[in-house]
Write a protein that holds these residues in place. Structure first.
Motif, PDB file in Angstrom:
ATOM      1  N   LEU A 146      19.311  22.557  -9.934  1.00 38.73           N
ATOM      2  CA  LEU A 146      19.548  21.636  -8.810  1.00 38.73           C
ATOM      3  C   LEU A 146      20.027  20.269  -9.311  1.00 38.73           C
ATOM      4  CD1 LEU A 146      16.357  22.502  -6.763  1.00 38.73           C
ATOM      5  CD2 LEU A 146      18.679  22.624  -5.820  1.00 38.73           C
ATOM      6  N   GLY A 147      19.557  19.899 -10.504  1.00 37.04           N
ATOM      7  CA  GLY A 147      19.881  18.566 -11.021  1.00 37.04           C
ATOM      8  C   GLY A 147      18.977  17.498 -10.431  1.00 37.04           C
ATOM      9  N   PHE A 148      17.804  17.897  -9.955  1.00 40.29           N
ATOM     10  CA  PHE A 148      16.834  16.949  -9.397  1.00 40.29           C
ATOM     11  C   PHE A 148      15.513  17.075 -10.152  1.00 40.29           C
ATOM     12  CE2 PHE A 148      19.183  18.098  -5.277  1.00 40.29           C
ATOM     13  CZ  PHE A 148      20.111  17.076  -5.450  1.00 40.29           C
ATOM     14  N   ASP A 149      14.786  15.957 -10.271  1.00 38.17           N
ATOM     15  CA  ASP A 149      13.503  15.985 -10.978  1.00 38.17           C
ATOM     16  C   ASP A 149      12.395  16.589 -10.130  1.00 38.17           C
ATOM     17  OD1 ASP A 149      14.745  14.618 -12.970  1.00 38.17           O
ATOM     18  OD2 ASP A 149      14.088  12.640 -12.266  1.00 38.17           O
ATOM     19  N   THR A 150      12.510  16.388  -8.817  1.00 39.61           N
ATOM     20  CA  THR A 150      11.435  16.848  -7.937  1.00 39.61           C
ATOM     21  C   THR A 150      12.023  17.745  -6.850  1.00 39.61           C
ATOM     22  OG1 THR A 150      11.693  14.936  -6.507  1.00 39.61           O
ATOM     23  CG2 THR A 150      10.035  14.742  -8.236  1.00 39.61           C
ATOM     24  N   ILE A 151      11.141  18.536  -6.274  1.00 35.28           N
ATOM     25  CA  ILE A 151      11.515  19.432  -5.171  1.00 35.28           C
ATOM     26  C   ILE A 151      10.610  19.079  -3.992  1.00 35.28           C
ATOM     27  CG2 ILE A 151      11.377  21.863  -4.437  1.00 35.28           C
ATOM     28  CD1 ILE A 151      12.265  22.547  -7.371  1.00 35.28           C
ATOM     29  N   ASP A 152      11.180  19.032  -2.806  1.00 28.56           N
ATOM     30  CA  ASP A 152      10.370  18.629  -1.650  1.00 28.56           C
ATOM     31  C   ASP A 152       9.406  19.732  -1.222  1.00 28.56           C
ATOM     32  OD1 ASP A 152      11.514  15.902  -0.893  1.00 28.56           O
ATOM     33  OD2 ASP A 152      13.292  17.139  -1.205  1.00 28.56           O
ATOM     34  N   LEU A 153       9.895  20.967  -1.235  1.00 30.39           N
ATOM     35  CA  LEU A 153       9.035  22.083  -0.822  1.00 30.39           C
ATOM     36  C   LEU A 153       9.350  23.271  -1.710  1.00 30.39           C
ATOM     37  CD1 LEU A 153       7.051  23.462   1.167  1.00 30.39           C
ATOM     38  CD2 LEU A 153       9.007  23.894   2.671  1.00 30.39           C
ATOM     39  N   LEU A 154       8.331  23.776  -2.388  1.00 31.76           N
ATOM     40  CA  LEU A 154       8.512  24.926  -3.285  1.00 31.76           C
ATOM     41  C   LEU A 154       7.643  26.079  -2.781  1.00 31.76           C
ATOM     42  CD1 LEU A 154       9.865  25.911  -5.898  1.00 31.76           C
ATOM     43  CD2 LEU A 154       7.896  25.034  -7.169  1.00 31.76           C
ATOM     44  N   LEU A 155       8.289  27.224  -2.563  1.00 31.58           N
ATOM     45  CA  LEU A 155       7.602  28.387  -1.987  1.00 31.58           C
ATOM     46  C   LEU A 155       7.556  29.546  -2.970  1.00 31.58           C
ATOM     47  CD1 LEU A 155       9.374  28.667   1.535  1.00 31.58           C
ATOM     48  CD2 LEU A 155       7.419  27.230   0.907  1.00 31.58           C
ATOM     49  N   LEU A 156       6.568  30.402  -2.800  1.00 27.74           N
ATOM     50  CA  LEU A 156       6.612  31.736  -3.406  1.00 27.74           C
ATOM     51  C   LEU A 156       7.434  32.600  -2.465  1.00 27.74           C
ATOM     52  CD1 LEU A 156       2.959  32.385  -4.647  1.00 27.74           C
ATOM     53  CD2 LEU A 156       4.851  31.215  -5.815  1.00 27.74           C
ATOM     54  N   HIS A 157       8.466  33.251  -2.990  1.00 26.01           N
ATOM     55  CA  HIS A 157       9.466  33.905  -2.134  1.00 26.01           C
ATOM     56  C   HIS A 157       8.918  35.130  -1.404  1.00 26.01           C
ATOM     57  CE1 HIS A 157      14.099  34.346  -1.858  1.00 26.01           C
ATOM     58  NE2 HIS A 157      13.544  34.888  -0.803  1.00 26.01           N
ATOM     59  N   GLN A 158       8.014  35.862  -2.065  1.00 26.89           N
ATOM     60  CA  GLN A 158       7.438  37.083  -1.497  1.00 26.89           C
ATOM     61  C   GLN A 158       6.043  37.230  -2.078  1.00 26.89           C
ATOM     62  OE1 GLN A 158       9.039  39.471   0.359  1.00 26.89           O
ATOM     63  NE2 GLN A 158      11.184  38.895   0.140  1.00 26.89           N
ATOM     64  N   PRO A 159       5.113  37.829  -1.360  1.00 28.21           N
ATOM     65  CA  PRO A 159       3.880  38.216  -2.049  1.00 28.21           C
ATOM     66  C   PRO A 159       4.182  39.439  -2.917  1.00 28.21           C
ATOM     67  CG  PRO A 159       3.834  39.025   0.219  1.00 28.21           C
ATOM     68  CD  PRO A 159       5.140  38.285   0.045  1.00 28.21           C
ATOM     69  N   ALA A 160       3.631  39.469  -4.130  1.00 25.83           N
ATOM     70  CA  ALA A 160       3.767  40.682  -4.952  1.00 25.83           C
ATOM     71  C   ALA A 160       2.470  41.462  -4.769  1.00 25.83           C
ATOM     72  CB  ALA A 160       4.008  40.308  -6.409  1.00 25.83           C
ATOM     73  N   VAL A 161       2.407  42.267  -3.709  1.00 22.66           N
ATOM     74  CA  VAL A 161       1.123  42.883  -3.366  1.00 22.66           C
ATOM     75  C   VAL A 161       0.669  43.910  -4.400  1.00 22.66           C
ATOM     76  CG1 VAL A 161       1.162  42.463  -0.878  1.00 22.66           C
ATOM     77  CG2 VAL A 161       2.287  44.510  -1.789  1.00 22.66           C
ATOM     78  N   GLY A 162       1.616  44.437  -5.174  1.00 24.25           N
ATOM     79  CA  GLY A 162       1.239  45.390  -6.216  1.00 24.25           C
ATOM     80  C   GLY A 162       0.780  44.708  -7.496  1.00 24.25           C
ATOM     81  N   ALA A 163       0.917  43.384  -7.561  1.00 25.93           N
ATOM     82  CA  ALA A 163       0.509  42.626  -8.751  1.00 25.93           C
ATOM     83  C   ALA A 163      -0.006  41.278  -8.251  1.00 25.93           C
ATOM     84  CB  ALA A 163       1.704  42.427  -9.694  1.00 25.93           C
ATOM     85  N   PHE A 164      -1.074  41.359  -7.457  1.00 29.40           N
ATOM     86  CA  PHE A 164      -1.470  40.142  -6.747  1.00 29.40           C
ATOM     87  C   PHE A 164      -1.995  39.062  -7.688  1.00 29.40           C
ATOM     88  CE2 PHE A 164      -3.361  37.695  -3.203  1.00 29.40           C
ATOM     89  CZ  PHE A 164      -2.229  37.625  -2.423  1.00 29.40           C
ATOM     90  N   ASP A 165      -2.521  39.478  -8.832  1.00 28.56           N
ATOM     91  CA  ASP A 165      -2.991  38.474  -9.794  1.00 28.56           C
ATOM     92  C   ASP A 165      -1.838  37.570 -10.233  1.00 28.56           C
ATOM     93  OD1 ASP A 165      -1.899  40.804 -10.873  1.00 28.56           O
ATOM     94  OD2 ASP A 165      -2.888  40.516 -12.810  1.00 28.56           O
ATOM     95  N   ARG A 166      -0.648  38.155 -10.346  1.00 28.20           N
ATOM     96  CA  ARG A 166       0.513  37.321 -10.723  1.00 28.20           C
ATOM     97  C   ARG A 166       0.909  36.397  -9.575  1.00 28.20           C
ATOM     98  NH1 ARG A 166       5.094  40.613 -13.953  1.00 28.20           N
ATOM     99  NH2 ARG A 166       6.056  38.549 -13.927  1.00 28.20           N
ATOM    100  N   THR A 167       0.729  36.859  -8.341  1.00 29.26           N
ATOM    101  CA  THR A 167       1.003  35.995  -7.183  1.00 29.26           C
ATOM    102  C   THR A 167       0.043  34.803  -7.205  1.00 29.26           C
ATOM    103  OG1 THR A 167       1.656  37.955  -5.931  1.00 29.26           O
ATOM    104  CG2 THR A 167       1.195  35.955  -4.664  1.00 29.26           C
TER     105      THR A 167
END
Ligand code: A2P
Length: 302
Positions: free
Chosen positions: A103-124
């Motif tokens: 992006l070329g920016f130091d900060t992000i206004d809103l950062l999301l997890l794109h999907q739950p990884a329900v088969g590897a929830f510990d990684r989520t």
């Protein structure tokens, strides 16, 4: 409930006090070579919010479009998402570095997890813990999730400290996800609609219900009566019901059309008539099903 919205610069307040412009430009499926121009067109048309994702492969061009617009960085709300193959605490911290470098920016206004990884929830959970750290360190202003159902949200909330500010979900008149909207509201989470005008019901690549929201007779009638288009009526429906919406388009005229929605209002009956179009049929992937192929899609280094 109907929310008063009068300008694309209007904002909703997130649960940590940060304000998010009510409407944003979505750039899912926007090819990198068309993204700079789309972002510039949106900012010129009055948008102050762009929603991208590592998986869209156009973060670099989103940053470039914002810079070329001449609008100060701090006046634009930048939202992006961590892809599943970068989940896990340390991997997600590194994914943030990739995203900011592109992006070329130091900060992000809103950062999301794109999907739950329900088969590897510990990684989520590890990934979300990394978002919490980035938030605590001031590198992101708000954190959230995407495509979380109420059940998956409960699993997350049982293990983390910060309630997500946003849950971005498939939401258009043919799939309104009332239960998820209710769960979000109960937790103070802003629901954000992806495919808000139901593009997923008519663009290629998905086996959706095969209907188009844009030609729906109810939407057509409401839009005609208001002197607006079905897309504009749908966006008004989201905003008046207090949802953030991120319509996508690469066409400057349609980008402008989608924010020319602040000179009319839908009545309660119209809002209810649009609610009643729900088919209960999801067009995107089922978030409660493991999707091992998600892990095979890799996000390049910056
Ligand atoms: P295009 O980029 O050619 O404008 P959604 O955000 O709900 O998924 O919808 C996106 C889809 O809808 C894209 O195919 C986009 O195509 C199209 N689209 C965006 N805005 C409008 C509009 N105002 N009227 C008709 N189609 C639109």
């Amino acid at each position: 409930m109907t929310t008063r919205v009068t300008s694309p610069h209007d904002t909703f307040e997130l649960n940590n006090g940060v304000r998010i412009p009510v409407i944003g430009l979505g750039v899912f499926q926007t090819p990198p070579e068309r993204t700079v121009q789309a972002v510039q067109a949106a900012l010129q048309a009055g948008y102050r919010h762009i929603d991208t994702a590592a998986a869209y492969r156009n973060e670099r061009e989103v940053g470039e479009g914002i810079r070329r617009s001449g609008i100060p960085r701090e006046d634009v709300f930048v939202e992006t998402k961590i892809w599943v193959s970068d989940y896990g605490h340390d991997q997600t911290l590194h994914a943030f570095e990739k995203a900011t470098a592109k992006l070329g920016f130091d900060t992000i206004d809103l950062l999301l997890l794109h999907q739950p990884a329900v088969g590897a929830f510990d990684r989520t959970i590890g990934a979300y813990r990394a978002l919490e750290k980035l938030l605590a360190d001031g590198q992101v202003r708000a954190i959230g999730v995407s495509n979380f159902t109420p059940a998956v949200l409960d699993r997350l909330l049982a293990e983390v400290d910060v309630v997500p500010a946003v849950n971005q979900i498939e939401l258009h008149p043919y799939f309104t996800q009332a239960a998820t909207q209710r769960a979000d509201a109960e937790h103070g989470i802003l629901t954000q609609a992806w495919s808000p005008i139901g593009g997923i019901t008519f663009y290629g690549g998905y086996d959706g219900p095969g209907k188009s929201t844009l030609t729906d007779p109810t939407l057509r009638e409401i839009a005609d009566r208001c002197g607006k288009t079905p897309a504009q009526a749908m966006l008004r429906w989201h905003l008046q019901q207090g949802r953030s919406a991120i319509p996508k388009s690469t066409n400057p005229a349609r980008i402008a059309e989608n924010t020319d929605i602040f000179d009319f209002a839908l009545g309660r009956e119209d809002l209810a008539a649009i609610d009643a179009l729900d088919t209960g049929v999801r067009s995107g992937p089922d978030p409660e099903q493991p999707q091992p192929q998600f892990f095979e899609f890799r996000i390049p280094e910056a």
